[in-house]
Design a protein around this motif. Structure first.
Motif, PDB file in Angstrom:
ATOM      1  N   SER A 139       7.665  -3.395   5.973  1.00 56.83           N
ATOM      2  CA  SER A 139       6.602  -2.595   6.584  1.00 56.83           C
ATOM      3  C   SER A 139       7.224  -1.463   7.390  1.00 56.83           C
ATOM      4  O   SER A 139       8.438  -1.430   7.616  1.00 56.83           O
ATOM      5  CB  SER A 139       5.723  -3.456   7.499  1.00 56.83           C
ATOM      6  OG  SER A 139       6.356  -3.687   8.738  1.00 56.83           O
ATOM      7  N   SER A 140       6.382  -0.549   7.826  1.00 55.88           N
ATOM      8  CA  SER A 140       6.847   0.572   8.647  1.00 55.88           C
ATOM      9  C   SER A 140       7.110   0.148  10.084  1.00 55.88           C
ATOM     10  O   SER A 140       7.548   0.960  10.897  1.00 55.88           O
ATOM     11  CB  SER A 140       5.816   1.704   8.619  1.00 55.88           C
ATOM     12  OG  SER A 140       4.561   1.247   9.105  1.00 55.88           O
ATOM     13  N   HIS A 141       6.853  -1.125  10.411  1.00 59.57           N
ATOM     14  CA  HIS A 141       7.076  -1.631  11.767  1.00 59.57           C
ATOM     15  C   HIS A 141       8.368  -2.451  11.856  1.00 59.57           C
ATOM     16  O   HIS A 141       8.616  -3.107  12.862  1.00 59.57           O
ATOM     17  CB  HIS A 141       5.906  -2.509  12.205  1.00 59.57           C
ATOM     18  CG  HIS A 141       4.584  -1.819  12.181  1.00 59.57           C
ATOM     19  ND1 HIS A 141       4.253  -0.804  13.051  1.00 59.57           N
ATOM     20  CD2 HIS A 141       3.510  -1.997  11.369  1.00 59.57           C
ATOM     21  CE1 HIS A 141       3.027  -0.389  12.798  1.00 59.57           C
ATOM     22  NE2 HIS A 141       2.553  -1.085  11.783  1.00 59.57           N
ATOM     23  N   THR A 143      12.489  -3.170  11.834  1.00 64.31           N
ATOM     24  CA  THR A 143      13.840  -2.687  12.100  1.00 64.31           C
ATOM     25  C   THR A 143      14.818  -3.635  11.419  1.00 64.31           C
ATOM     26  O   THR A 143      14.671  -4.855  11.508  1.00 64.31           O
ATOM     27  CB  THR A 143      14.122  -2.643  13.610  1.00 64.31           C
ATOM     28  OG1 THR A 143      13.268  -1.672  14.215  1.00 64.31           O
ATOM     29  CG2 THR A 143      15.571  -2.285  13.895  1.00 64.31           C
ATOM     30  N   GLN A 157      21.431   4.823   2.556  1.00 67.60           N
ATOM     31  CA  GLN A 157      20.057   5.016   2.136  1.00 67.60           C
ATOM     32  C   GLN A 157      20.051   5.720   0.786  1.00 67.60           C
ATOM     33  O   GLN A 157      21.004   6.433   0.449  1.00 67.60           O
ATOM     34  CB  GLN A 157      19.303   5.857   3.163  1.00 67.60           C
ATOM     35  CG  GLN A 157      19.093   5.178   4.500  1.00 67.60           C
ATOM     36  CD  GLN A 157      18.458   6.127   5.501  1.00 67.60           C
ATOM     37  OE1 GLN A 157      19.147   6.766   6.275  1.00 67.60           O
ATOM     38  NE2 GLN A 157      17.137   6.220   5.478  1.00 67.60           N
ATOM     39  N   SER A 174      15.460   1.833  11.241  1.00 64.70           N
ATOM     40  CA  SER A 174      14.052   1.642  11.570  1.00 64.70           C
ATOM     41  C   SER A 174      13.220   2.308  10.481  1.00 64.70           C
ATOM     42  O   SER A 174      13.226   3.534  10.348  1.00 64.70           O
ATOM     43  CB  SER A 174      13.731   2.240  12.941  1.00 64.70           C
ATOM     44  OG  SER A 174      12.398   1.960  13.305  1.00 64.70           O
ATOM     45  N   SER A 175      12.535   1.498   9.679  1.00 62.19           N
ATOM     46  CA  SER A 175      11.784   2.035   8.555  1.00 62.19           C
ATOM     47  C   SER A 175      10.581   2.834   9.037  1.00 62.19           C
ATOM     48  O   SER A 175       9.840   2.406   9.924  1.00 62.19           O
ATOM     49  CB  SER A 175      11.304   0.890   7.657  1.00 62.19           C
ATOM     50  OG  SER A 175      10.538   1.389   6.594  1.00 62.19           O
ATOM     51  N   GLN A 176      10.390   3.991   8.434  1.00 62.25           N
ATOM     52  CA  GLN A 176       9.241   4.837   8.764  1.00 62.25           C
ATOM     53  C   GLN A 176       8.175   4.782   7.675  1.00 62.25           C
ATOM     54  O   GLN A 176       7.196   5.506   7.730  1.00 62.25           O
ATOM     55  CB  GLN A 176       9.699   6.285   8.954  1.00 62.25           C
ATOM     56  CG  GLN A 176      10.721   6.466  10.064  1.00 62.25           C
ATOM     57  CD  GLN A 176      10.198   6.002  11.410  1.00 62.25           C
ATOM     58  OE1 GLN A 176       9.101   6.384  11.819  1.00 62.25           O
ATOM     59  NE2 GLN A 176      10.969   5.178  12.100  1.00 62.25           N
ATOM     60  N   GLU A 177       8.392   3.944   6.682  1.00 59.55           N
ATOM     61  CA  GLU A 177       7.433   3.843   5.585  1.00 59.55           C
ATOM     62  C   GLU A 177       7.492   2.450   4.976  1.00 59.55           C
ATOM     63  O   GLU A 177       8.441   1.699   5.187  1.00 59.55           O
ATOM     64  CB  GLU A 177       7.763   4.879   4.510  1.00 59.55           C
ATOM     65  CG  GLU A 177       9.167   4.732   3.936  1.00 59.55           C
ATOM     66  CD  GLU A 177       9.520   5.820   2.953  1.00 59.55           C
ATOM     67  OE1 GLU A 177      10.391   5.580   2.113  1.00 59.55           O
ATOM     68  OE2 GLU A 177       8.923   6.908   3.030  1.00 59.55           O
ATOM     69  N   GLU A 178       6.446   2.110   4.237  1.00 61.52           N
ATOM     70  CA  GLU A 178       6.450   0.854   3.498  1.00 61.52           C
ATOM     71  C   GLU A 178       7.621   0.856   2.510  1.00 61.52           C
ATOM     72  O   GLU A 178       7.923   1.869   1.885  1.00 61.52           O
ATOM     73  CB  GLU A 178       5.134   0.676   2.740  1.00 61.52           C
ATOM     74  CG  GLU A 178       3.898   0.603   3.635  1.00 61.52           C
ATOM     75  CD  GLU A 178       3.760  -0.727   4.342  1.00 61.52           C
ATOM     76  OE1 GLU A 178       4.393  -1.699   3.895  1.00 61.52           O
ATOM     77  OE2 GLU A 178       3.004  -0.781   5.330  1.00 61.52           O
ATOM     78  N   GLY A 180      10.886   0.760   2.864  1.00 58.26           N
ATOM     79  CA  GLY A 180      12.134   1.454   3.148  1.00 58.26           C
ATOM     80  C   GLY A 180      13.296   0.636   2.611  1.00 58.26           C
ATOM     81  O   GLY A 180      13.268  -0.589   2.633  1.00 58.26           O
ATOM     82  N   GLU A 198      10.467  -7.361  13.225  1.00 59.31           N
ATOM     83  CA  GLU A 198       9.213  -6.691  12.859  1.00 59.31           C
ATOM     84  C   GLU A 198       8.197  -6.845  13.978  1.00 59.31           C
ATOM     85  O   GLU A 198       7.915  -7.955  14.438  1.00 59.31           O
ATOM     86  CB  GLU A 198       8.650  -7.268  11.569  1.00 59.31           C
ATOM     87  CG  GLU A 198       7.415  -6.549  11.085  1.00 59.31           C
ATOM     88  CD  GLU A 198       6.928  -7.076   9.759  1.00 59.31           C
ATOM     89  OE1 GLU A 198       5.946  -6.522   9.225  1.00 59.31           O
ATOM     90  OE2 GLU A 198       7.514  -8.055   9.251  1.00 59.31           O
TER      91      GLU A 198
END
Length: 201
Positions: A139-141, A143, A157, A174-178, A180, A198
Motif C-alpha cells: 500500500s501507499s502507507h 515503509t 528501484q 517509503s512507497s508513494q503508490e500501490e 511500489g 504499515e
C-alpha cells in the motif's frame, strides 16, 4: 529511497541503562520510546550481560539475533524462548522480559512499534546461493527497510541506479503508490533483513 551507512547511525543507552542501542531509523524523526513519542523504531542492540530488557508497555516488539551465540528470553506473561540464528520472535513491551545469554555478549535487531497504529513484520533472507528477489509494498502507507546483516547486497528501484550495501548498511523506502517495488540482489552466503511497517490508523 534513502541509503544509510553503518557509520551514520545514532548510538544511545537502553531505557533501562543495562546496554546500548544503535538506532537505525525512527518515526517520526526525533521520536523516543521512553516518552512514547515514536510510532516505531528499528535498532540494533548490544546485549552485554544477563538481565532485564527495557519495560516499554506502549509498544509491541520483534527481535532476532544478528551476531554470536544467542540468548533465552523469559517473561512474566509466559515468554520462554531461545533466540538463536534465524529465529524471529514477537512479544509485548508490556511483558517484563529477562535475558540469559548463551556464552557471551550478543547483538540483536529490534523493531518496536505501536500496535494500535502500525502493522510490522520482519523477514530474514539467508541462503548459500545468491539472492534475487522483488520486494513489493502492499500500500501507499507502507515503509520498507532493507538491512544487510552479513555479506554484500544491492537494492534498486525499477529504472534507477543500484545502491550497494555492506554489513549493517540499510535502505529506507517509503512507497508513494500501490505496489511500489524494489529489486534485491546479494552475494552467496549473505544475510538480509526485510522490515515492513504499515500505518493502519
Amino acid at each position: 529511497l534513502q541509503v544509510r551507512r553503518s557509520t551514520e547511525y545514532l548510538r544511545m543507552p537502553w531505557a533501562s541503562g543495562a546496554g546500548n542501542t544503535t538506532e537505525l531509523f525512527v518515526f517520526p524523526k526525533g521520536g523516543r520510546l521512553p516518552d512514547n513519542s515514536a510510532d516505531w523504531r528499528v535498532s540494533m542492540a548490544d546485549v552485554p550481560a544477563n538481565g532485564p530488557f527495557s519495560f516499554l508497555p506502549a509498544y509491541s516488539r520483534i527481535i532476532t539475533l544478528v551476531e554470536v551465540n544467542g540468548f533465552r528470553l523469559t517473561g512474566d506473561l509466559g515468554a520462554n524462548i531461545e533466540i538463536m540464528p534465524g529465529v524471529v520472535y514477537s512479544f509485548s513491551g508490556a511483558e517484563r522480559i529477562n535475558c540469559e545469554l548463551f556464552g557471551g555478549a550478543c547483538l540483536d535487531l529490534n523493531i518496536m512499534y505501536r500496535a494500535d497504529a502500525i502493522k510490522a513484520g520482519l523477514v530474514l533472507l539467508e541462503q548459500a546461493e545468491p539472492i534475487n528477489a522483488s520486494i513489493i509494498a502492499q500500500s501507499s502507507h507502507e515503509t520498507i527497510i532493507v538491512i544487510c546483516l552479513d555479506g554484500r547486497a544491492a537494492v534498486r528501484q525499477p529504472g534507477r541506479r543500484r545502491h550497494n550495501l555492506s554489513p549493517y548498511d540499510s535502505i529506507y523506502f517509503s512507497s508513494q503508490e500501490e505496489q511500489g517495488k524494489l529489486f534485491l540482489t546479494s552475494q552467496a552466503q549473505s544475510k538480509v533483513a526485510i522490515i515492513s511497517l504499515e500505518k493502519i490508523a
